[in-house]
Design an enzyme around this catalytic site. Sequence first.
Site, PDB file in Angstrom:
ATOM      1  N   ARG A  63     115.353  21.748  42.755  1.00 41.45           N
ATOM      2  CA  ARG A  63     114.957  22.919  41.980  1.00 41.45           C
ATOM      3  C   ARG A  63     113.730  23.555  42.620  1.00 41.45           C
ATOM      4  NH1 ARG A  63     113.139  21.651  36.951  1.00 41.45           N
ATOM      5  NH2 ARG A  63     113.583  23.728  36.172  1.00 41.45           N
ATOM      6  N   LYS A 122     110.959   9.389  38.515  1.00 46.45           N
ATOM      7  CA  LYS A 122     112.200  10.162  38.592  1.00 46.45           C
ATOM      8  C   LYS A 122     113.320   9.332  39.220  1.00 46.45           C
ATOM      9  CE  LYS A 122     113.876  14.661  40.167  1.00 46.45           C
ATOM     10  NZ  LYS A 122     113.502  16.068  40.250  1.00 46.45           N
ATOM     11  N   ARG A 250     100.379  15.038  31.419  1.00 44.41           N
ATOM     12  CA  ARG A 250      98.940  14.828  31.668  1.00 44.41           C
ATOM     13  C   ARG A 250      98.662  13.350  31.888  1.00 44.41           C
ATOM     14  NH1 ARG A 250      94.236  18.257  30.434  1.00 44.41           N
ATOM     15  NH2 ARG A 250      95.056  19.728  31.951  1.00 44.41           N
TER      16      ARG A 250
END
Length: 258
Positions: A63, A122, A250
Amino acid sequence: MISPIAWPAEAIWAQIFPLLPDFTVEVLPTIDSTNSELMRRARAGQQEPSLLVADQQTAGRGRMGRVWQSQPGDSLTFSISLPLAPQDWSGLSLAVGLSLAESLHPDIGLKWPNDLWFQDRKLGGILVEAASMGGRSQVVVGVGLNIRPRSADGLNTAPAALAELLPDLTAHACLARVAPPLIKTLLAFEAEGFAPLQARFESRDVLKGRRVDTSDGQLGLALGVGRTGALRLQTATGVQDIVSAEVSVRPLKSENTF
Ligand code: BTN
């Protein structure tokens, strides 16, 4: 060298043929990108539903114009091309991620909009593209899954791999497991949209309850996803529905401040 014979092309075809009689499955040893190839075919007018899997991609795309790295045997890289005409396209990539996660393992999380995560790393990514010609849309859904660990080169965090959850799963077996339900999910999405999937997505949502930054400068607490798949974010100025952005979590030490 991986043999194309080992790919479960016939088994996948046999499951999808009753739904889509002109469906084809194709295996290539190497291609620049399965998404690029199916997009080229779609732009040239090819509308037949198809699945293209490659042992190796030489120019895999992620992406936001990023590169997608993969190694033959250690990764699964495939794309599905379908003519699709949903009333509302919102939430399509979330539906794809949910289908993959549900086909694979209960402990796989989903990071909005469409990354598969395991233990804050991921595990896989999804690239959804569409070609429109004469009022008809052909969607190309590309999936990249890390089967075995790969290097963290150029990435902020070392990626996760399915071998951590499913040690015996090969790329071939993984395709057989995820592709038929994914195609059925795409057909169901065309008819019903994202709303029926919202609760199941939320049960795997790794952002919910965490403080996140968006690429367009928003900062807030992730509240979950809405019925169209938008990320609901509690910001200092109120609740915002984020439709499209990159989102990063965060670090914990700063999670208690906006
Ligand atoms: C992302 O997370 O940025 C999306 C990654 C998508 C990678 C897959 S691999 C198969 C298909 N072909 C590509 O070039 N990209 C997608």
